[in-house]
Design a protein around this motif. Structure first.
Motif, mmCIF file in Angstrom:
data_model
loop_
_atom_site.group_PDB
_atom_site.id
_atom_site.type_symbol
_atom_site.label_atom_id
_atom_site.label_comp_id
_atom_site.label_asym_id
_atom_site.label_seq_id
_atom_site.Cartn_x
_atom_site.Cartn_y
_atom_site.Cartn_z
ATOM 1 N N UNK A 79 -8.171 -0.164 -6.392
ATOM 2 C CA UNK A 79 -7.954 -1.110 -5.310
ATOM 3 C C UNK A 79 -6.559 -0.986 -4.741
ATOM 4 N N UNK A 80 -6.169 -1.946 -3.925
ATOM 5 C CA UNK A 80 -4.889 -1.897 -3.239
ATOM 6 C C UNK A 80 -3.816 -2.703 -3.979
ATOM 7 N N UNK B 45 2.354 2.893 -12.162
ATOM 8 C CA UNK B 45 2.080 4.327 -12.118
ATOM 9 C C UNK B 45 0.876 4.709 -12.977
ATOM 10 N N UNK B 46 0.340 5.927 -12.679
ATOM 11 C CA UNK B 46 -0.751 6.508 -13.460
ATOM 12 C C UNK B 46 -1.968 5.589 -13.518
ATOM 13 N N UNK B 47 -2.430 5.214 -12.331
ATOM 14 C CA UNK B 47 -3.677 4.465 -12.175
ATOM 15 C C UNK B 47 -4.481 5.129 -11.054
ATOM 16 N N UNK B 48 -5.413 4.377 -10.468
ATOM 17 C CA UNK B 48 -6.232 4.891 -9.371
ATOM 18 C C UNK B 48 -6.110 3.976 -8.159
ATOM 19 N N UNK B 49 -4.925 3.425 -7.950
ATOM 20 C CA UNK B 49 -4.692 2.550 -6.816
ATOM 21 C C UNK B 49 -4.759 3.351 -5.519
ATOM 22 N N UNK B 50 -5.306 2.728 -4.495
ATOM 23 C CA UNK B 50 -5.523 3.438 -3.237
ATOM 24 C C UNK B 50 -5.148 2.550 -2.062
ATOM 25 N N UNK B 51 -5.291 3.125 -0.851
ATOM 26 C CA UNK B 51 -5.030 2.376 0.360
ATOM 27 C C UNK B 51 -3.559 2.340 0.708
ATOM 28 N N UNK B 52 -3.233 1.686 1.804
ATOM 29 C CA UNK B 52 -1.844 1.616 2.267
ATOM 30 C C UNK B 52 -1.020 0.608 1.466
ATOM 31 N N UNK B 53 0.282 0.789 1.562
ATOM 32 C CA UNK B 53 1.204 -0.166 0.950
ATOM 33 C C UNK B 53 1.646 -1.131 2.045
ATOM 34 N N UNK C 12 -2.462 6.443 -3.314
ATOM 35 C CA UNK C 12 -1.994 5.655 -2.186
ATOM 36 C C UNK C 12 -1.915 6.521 -0.932
ATOM 37 N N UNK C 13 -2.086 5.878 0.219
ATOM 38 C CA UNK C 13 -2.085 6.613 1.481
ATOM 39 C C UNK C 13 -1.438 5.759 2.561
ATOM 40 N N UNK C 14 -1.242 6.384 3.759
ATOM 41 C CA UNK C 14 -0.701 5.645 4.883
ATOM 42 C C UNK C 14 0.786 5.854 5.075
#
Length: 731
Positions: free
Chosen positions: A596-597, A614-622, A642-644
């Motif tokens: 998730x975000x 750190x070292x997780x599966x977090x995604x999406x913009x900050x 993470x992206x964006x």
């Protein structure tokens, strides 16, 4: 307890003045009013006019001419001259007016425990009839005026607790008055050596020169001293035998100096000694079997030296009604087993043997010490299991067995220690599960089971520890999901469950119970990036022996406020409510399976110093803006998805390495231009591997290491008539 303590202090302070008043009012011939001498009345009025911030009611009685009504003032009934002024603990400030020097019949002047500043008026040397001069615990500075050497009849000179009062210790302090019984210059800034005359002043009974900058060799005193306190100076040399004091000395405190050599066996000849503190010196070698103190000794502290060899099989005599209350031999080089004779000290209430090289098992007979309230055997090489007989110490408040080689399981019978506040068995080889019966230990406030081989789930026994402030189960084999009650302890400061096999979701909606998690104003940590070490002191314990059979126990937990769930198998989204905790100093969720975000509410964590996702599966913009988080010194979002676009306005530019391993991110480097994070380094196997580069990374490693153990800090106050003395610079 507190009321009794306060009353004792008040009686000790005001007893001389009360006795003087009783002598007056007990004489029928002086029941009538005593008219204060006009000159003395004018002098006191001038003194009053120069006092600042005094309670108006304090001097309300200083009207008219009837001296018997004046608060803190005693007059001679025939002449009306003022003979005593006692204004201690009155919250007075300003300078000490020289008008007091006009009270020519003054015998007692006590202005202690106020806020007077400036210097000691030199004209006090004109009060030739002065017997007691006590201006301790103020803000006085400068030098002790040489004019005080005129006070040939002075019995007590008490100037302690004036931190800015100093200079070379006057050479005349030992020969200006043949009547001087008490000299207290402690907690000031005096330097130089102890004047030779003090070693020979026959009338002297009480000498306190502690907490100064005195140097030179320690000599033998040739008078019948009752109290000798030279702690916290730079005094060197070896220990003399103090032969002239063997019948009289009650308190001997030489802690925090530079004394060397062995402890002479002749010191066991003291007949009246109740407190002996030789801690924090350079004393070496073994303790002679001839060194056996009398049953009068209540407190013995030899900690923080270089003493070696086996622990003494017998250190003090003991009877059913008397004997040692406190024994501290910690932070030395003692080796071998814990002698059974120690478990025969029937009066013992606090036992500190930590930081030595002790081996063997903990004697089961330790359970015979039914008055014990503190046991610290940490940092040794003790083996075997925790003896079941330890439940015989049913008054135990603190049990610290960390950093040994203990094995076995936690016995269910430990629930008999229902007064226990601190239980630390960290860094051992203890296995099995946490017994459900430990729910009976409802007084627990500090629990550290970290770095063992404990397994099973987080059972409901812990839910009964309603006073819990510190919980560390890190580096074990716990598994299963996080219980919904985990974050509901009202006073919790630290929860560390890192390095286990916990799985499932982080429970949501339960973070608002802890006052520490939710109030940045009371978290109390002032963290600086370069000022931490893994030896941070986080527990302060005070043990106060008020009388022979009464011991009170208090401590302050100084650990940072934080949550560490790193290196587990937690999944799902990070609860948004977790990022509304404005009292957290640190949050570590690294090395999990979280997705998730990153919640936008991150910017509300005003007190945050360290954040590692750190070292997780977090995604999406900050989306969160951390520009207002001025205390943040370490941030790590590396190795996620993470992206964006990350704008400089969001404040992340302060942590350029925080985004390693997120190739889809674009970080703004100048107006409208961005670039992906730096080339990822190979990820480490665990959280600590990720923390080996740079001072900031070292900082978070130190925090996560420090919160899993603590250094016990002891301040022991023994015997009601003695001064407080520090058994460890441990506070």
């Amino acid at each position: 307890m507190e009321v009794k303590k306060s009353c004792g202090i008040c009686l000790h302070i005001f007893m001389p003045f009360l006795l003087s008043m009783l002598l007056i009012f007990g004489n029928p011939s002086v029941v009538s009013a005593v008219v204060v001498h006009p000159q003395d009345r004018a002098s006191l009025s001038e003194f009053k006019s120069k006092v600042i911030d005094a309670d108006p009611s304090l001097f309300a009685s200083w009207v008219g001419s009837n001296c018997t009504n004046w608060t803190g003032v005693l007059c001679e009934n025939r002449t009306g001259r003022v003979v005593a002024v006692n204004l201690s603990y009155m919250n007075l400030s300003g300078t000490i007016s020289s008008s007091l020097c006009n009270l020519l019949s003054l015998q007692t002047l006590v202005l202690s425990h106020n806020n007077f500043s400036s210097v000691i008026p030199p004209c006090l040397g004109d009060l030739l009839g002065l017997r007691v001069l006590d201006i301790s615990h103020n803000g006085l500075g400068g030098l002790v005026p040489d004019t005080l050497r005129r006070l040939k009849h002075l019995r007590e000179l008490i100037l302690n607790g004036n931190r800015y009062l100093g200079g070379i210790l006057p050479m005349w302090v030992g020969n200006f008055s043949r009547n001087l019984r008490k000299l207290d210059l402690g907690s000031n800034s005096f330097g130089g050596e102890i004047p030779e005359s003090l070693f020979w002043l026959e009338s002297l009974r009480y000498l306190d020169l502690s907490e100064n900058n005195l140097s030179g060799k320690l000599g033998a005193f040739h008078q019948s001293l009752e109290v000798l306190n030279l702690a916290s100076n730079r005094i060197s040399g070896t220990l003399p035998c103090f032969n002239a004091c063997v019948q009289s000395l009650s308190i001997l405190n030489l802690a925090n100096n530079s004394l060397v050599g062995r402890i002479p066996s002749c010191m066991s000849s003291f007949q009246a000694l109740r407190q002996l503190n030789l801690s924090n010196n350079g004393l070496k070698y073994g303790i002679s079997p001839m060194l056996v103190f009398s049953d009068m000794l209540l407190s013995l502290d030899l900690s923080y030296n270089q003493l070696s060899g086996p622990l003494p099989s017998k250190i003090a005599e003991t009877t059913d009604k008397s004997g040692l209350l406190v024994l501290d031999l910690s932070h030395n080089q003692f080796s071998g087993d814990i002698p059974l004779k120690i478990t025969e000290l029937k009066s013992l209430q606090a036992l500190f043997l930590s930081h030595n090289s002790l081996t063997g098992a903990i004697p089961g007979s330790i359970g015979n010490l039914t008055y014990l309230q503190v046991i610290d055997l940490s940092y040794n090489s003790l083996s075997g299991s925790i003896p079941l007989n330890i439940v015989g110490c049913f008054q135990l408040l603190a049990l610290t067995l960390s950093n040994n080689d203990l094995s076995g399981e936690i016995q269910p019978e430990l629930d008999a220690l229902n007064s226990l506040k601190i239980l630390d068995i960290s860094n051992n080889k203890i296995s099995g599960q946490i017994p459900q019966t430990l729910a009976g230990c409802r007084s627990l406030e500090v629990v550290d089971f970290s770095s063992n081989s404990l397994s099973g789930s987080l059972n409901d026994a812990m839910n009964k520890w309603l006073n819990l402030k510190f919980l560390s189960l890190a580096q074990n084999k716990f598994e299963g999901s996080l219980p919904s009650w985990l974050f509901t302890f009202p006073s919790i400061r630290t929860i560390d469950l890192s390095g286990n096999r916990l799985s499932g979701f982080i429970p949501d909606g339960t973070f608002n119970v802890s006052k520490n998690f939710n109030n940045a104003a009371i978290s109390g940590m002032n963290i600086e990036q370069n000022s931490l070490s893994s030896e941070s002191k986080e527990i302060q314990i005070s043990v106060m022996v008020m009388d022979r059979n009464e011991l009170s126990f208090a401590y302050d937990l100084l650990s940072p406020v934080g949550i560490d769930l790193s290196t587990n198998q937690l999944n799902g989204k990070i609860p948004e409510s977790l990022f509304t905790l404005n009292g957290l100093d640190y949050l570590n969720l690294s090395y999990n399976l979280l997705e998730g975000q990153i919640p936008v509410d991150l910017e509300r964590m005003w007190n945050l110093r360290v954040l590692d996702l750190s070292h997780n599966y977090l995604s999406g913009p900050i989306l969160a803006n951390i520009s207002s988080l001025q205390d943040l010194v370490m941030l790590n979002f590396s190795y996620n998805s993470l992206s964006g676009f990350v704008s400089r306005k969001q404040g992340y530019w302060r942590f350029p390495d925080a985004f390693t391993g997120n190739p889809a991110l674009c970080i703004e480097v100048s107006a409208g231009k961005c670039q992906p994070p730096t080339i990822p380094a190979l990820p480490g196997d665990n959280f600590k591997d990720d923390l080996e580069g740079g001072p900031v990374s070292v900082w978070i490693f130190c925090v996560t290491a420090a919160v899993t153990f603590y250094v016990t800090l002891i301040a022991l106050f023994c015997w009601p008539r003695s001064r407080n003395y520090i058994l460890r610079s441990k506070i």
